[in-house]
Design an enzyme around this catalytic site. Structure first.
Site, PDB file in Angstrom:
ATOM      1  N   ASP A  79       0.747  -1.130  -0.035  1.00  0.00           N
ATOM      2  CA  ASP A  79      -0.078   0.096   0.092  1.00  0.00           C
ATOM      3  C   ASP A  79       0.895   1.297   0.013  1.00  0.00           C
ATOM      4  O   ASP A  79       2.019   1.068   0.307  1.00  0.00           O
ATOM      5  CB  ASP A  79      -0.991   0.258   1.125  1.00  0.00           C
ATOM      6  CG  ASP A  79      -0.489   0.062   2.563  1.00  0.00           C
ATOM      7  OD1 ASP A  79       0.852   0.327   2.588  1.00  0.00           O
ATOM      8  OD2 ASP A  79      -0.915  -0.507   3.615  1.00  0.00           O
TER       9      ASP A  79
ATOM     10  N   ASP B 282      -7.512  -7.811   0.554  1.00  0.00           N
ATOM     11  CA  ASP B 282      -6.656  -7.730   1.596  1.00  0.00           C
ATOM     12  C   ASP B 282      -7.002  -7.333   2.926  1.00  0.00           C
ATOM     13  O   ASP B 282      -8.177  -6.497   3.040  1.00  0.00           O
ATOM     14  CB  ASP B 282      -5.160  -6.958   1.410  1.00  0.00           C
ATOM     15  CG  ASP B 282      -5.479  -5.594   1.959  1.00  0.00           C
ATOM     16  OD1 ASP B 282      -5.369  -5.038   3.157  1.00  0.00           O
ATOM     17  OD2 ASP B 282      -6.251  -4.922   1.206  1.00  0.00           O
TER      18      ASP B 282
END
Length: 373
Positions: A89, A264
Site C-alpha cells: 500500500d 486484503d
C-alpha cells in the site's frame, strides 16, 4: 504483470495474475505483513496456508527499518525471505489514521513520526520512491482515504486531490523506470457521481489495475455493495480489481459476486490473536468456557496443521494461559480458512456453480444470502 481473465459467472471473475516472481490465481486474498512479517508466522508457514501474494506496508517499513536498511538487503523480498509477489500500500491509509497529528496539504502530508515524534513528510513522489526500494510487484498510488461520514463537498475535494496525487504518482513511478505494476485507487466515498469522476480520471492517466478505496471505514454494508455494483462494471475487463482492506469472510464472498479479484485484511490474523476463529460453520470464540473440555477439532473440514493436530480444548487452554503458541496455531488456521474460502470460490466459478457455493456458505453460517440488487 499480466492479467488473464479466464472465466466469468454473472459478475464474478476467475483470473490469473502473472508476475516474474510467481502466478496468483484470482479471486485472491492477500495476508497482511505490516512490518515485513505476517505476525508470528514464517514465510514457509504462510505459503503452506495457500497464500500466493502478501501485502506489505509502505508507511511502517519506511519508518522502521527504513529505506537504507531495505536497500542493503536488496528489497523487501530478500529482507523477509518471501520470494513470491508482494503488493505494498502507499501509506495513504496509515496517514489518514494518524488523525490530529497530521496535516494534509497539496504537496503531501506533514506529520509527526509516531515512533519518535520527529517531523516527517510523505508525498506521492516519496511514496513511489519507497515502494521502488521495497521492490513491490504491485505499487499503489498515494491517495487520501476519504473519511466516513463525509459530506459530498468534503468527499469531492478529497477525491480531486487524490486524482492530482495519482498524476504525480504515475509521473514519479515512470521517472524511476519501475517495471512493476502500478494500481490506481478509486475514491469518492459513498457518492456514485464522485466515484465516476475518480474512475474516469484514473482511466485517463492509465494504470495496470484499479483498486476501490475508501470502503470498510464504517459505512453500512449496503453502501459498500451499492458502490461495488456501480463501479466494478465500469473498470476495464482486462484490468484486475482490488477491494482494499476488506474484510470478513462474507465480505469476500460478496466482493467476488460483484466482480472483485483481490482482497486484503488484517482480520484473520488479528482476530486469531484474540481467539476469534473462522470455521465452515461460523465463528468459534475459543476463549469461551464451553470449549474447556471440547476434544473435537476446530473445523472437521479444514486441512490445516492446527485442525489436524489439536483439539478445541487445547486451543482454549493455550488462549487462557496466554501462550504464544496459541496465537500461532490460531493464525495458521484462520489464514488457511481464508485461502480455502478463496479456493472454493475459484473452483465454483470454474465449475459454473457459484450460486450453489454461495447458498451453502450462508446456510452453514445460518445467514440469508444477500441480494445482488
Amino acid at each position: 504483470m499480466k492479467f488473464e481473465l479466464k472465466k466469468t459467472e454473472g459478475r464474478a471473475r476467475r483470473g490469473r495474475l502473472v508476475f516474474d516472481r510467481g502466478v496468483v490465481e484470482t479471486p485472491a486474498f492477500m495476508p497482511v505483513g505490516t512490518y515485513g512479517t505476517v505476525k508470528g508466522m514464517t514465510p514457509e508457514e504462510v505459503k503452506d496456508t495457500g497464500a500466493q501474494i502478501l501485502l506489505g506496508n509502505t508507511f511502517h517499513l519506511w519508518l522502521r527499518p527504513g529505506q537504507d536498511i531495505m536497500r542493503k538487503h536488496g528489497d523487501l523480498h530478500d529482507f523477509m525471505n518471501w520470494h513470491g509477489p508482494i503488493l505494498t500500500d502507499s501509506g495513504g491509509f496509515q496517514v489518514f489514521s494518524l488523525g490530529h497529528i497530521r496535516k494534509i496539504k497539496e504537496e503531501g502530508v506533514h506529520f509527526r513520526n509516531p515512533i519518535n515524534g520527529e517531523k516527517i513528510f510523505l508525498s506521492p513522489e516519496k511514496s513511489m520512491e519507497i515502494q521502488n526500494d521495497l521492490g513491490s510487484d504491485v505499487v499503489m498510488i498515494f491517495d487520501e482515504c476519504t473519511p466516513y461520514p463525509a459530506t459530498h463537498d468534503v468527499a469531492k475535494k478529497s477525491m480531486e486531490m487524490s486524482l492530482r496525487w495519482a498524476t504525480r504518482s504515475r509521473q514519479r513511478f515512470d521517472e524511476l523506470e519501475n517495471k512493476n505494476a502500478l494500481f490506481g485507487i478509486i475514491q469518492g466515498g459513498v457518492y456514485e457521481d464522485l466515484r465516476d469522476v475518480s474512475l474516469k480520471g484514473l482511466l485517463d492517466i492509465g494504470f495496470d489495475g484499479y483498486a476501490v478505496g475508501g470502503l470498510a471505514v464504517g459505512e453500512p454494508k449496503e453502501d459498500m455493495h451499492r458502490i461495488l455494483k456501480h463501479v466494478c462494471p465500469q473498470i476495464p475487463e482486462d484490468k484486475p480489481r482490488y477491494l482494499m482492506g476488506v474484510g470478513k469472510p462474507e465480505d469476500l464472498v460478496e466482493g467476488v459476486r460483484r466482480g472483485i479479484d483481490m482482497f486484503d485484511c488484517v482480520m484473520p490474523t488479528r482476530n486469531a490473536r484474540n481467539g476469534h476463529l473462522f470455521t465452515t460453520d461460523g465463528v468459534v470464540k475459543i476463549r469461551n468456557a464451553k470449549y474447556k473440555d471440547d476434544v473435537t477439532s476446530l473445523d472437521a473440514e479444514c486441512d490445516c496443521y492446527t485442525c489436524k493436530n489439536y483439539t478445541k480444548s487445547y486451543l482454549h487452554h493455550l488462549d487462557r494461559c496466554n501462550e504464544m503458541l496459541g496465537a500461532r496455531l490460531n493464525t495458521i488456521h484462520n489464514l488457511r480458512y481464508y485461502q480455502r474460502l478463496m479456493q472454493g470460490l475459484r473452483d465454483a466459478i470454474d465449475a459454473g456453480t457459484l450460486d450453489d457455493f454461495v447458498a451453502d456458505f450462508y446456510q452453514r453460517q445460518d445467514k440469508p444470502v444477500p441480494s445482488l440488487d
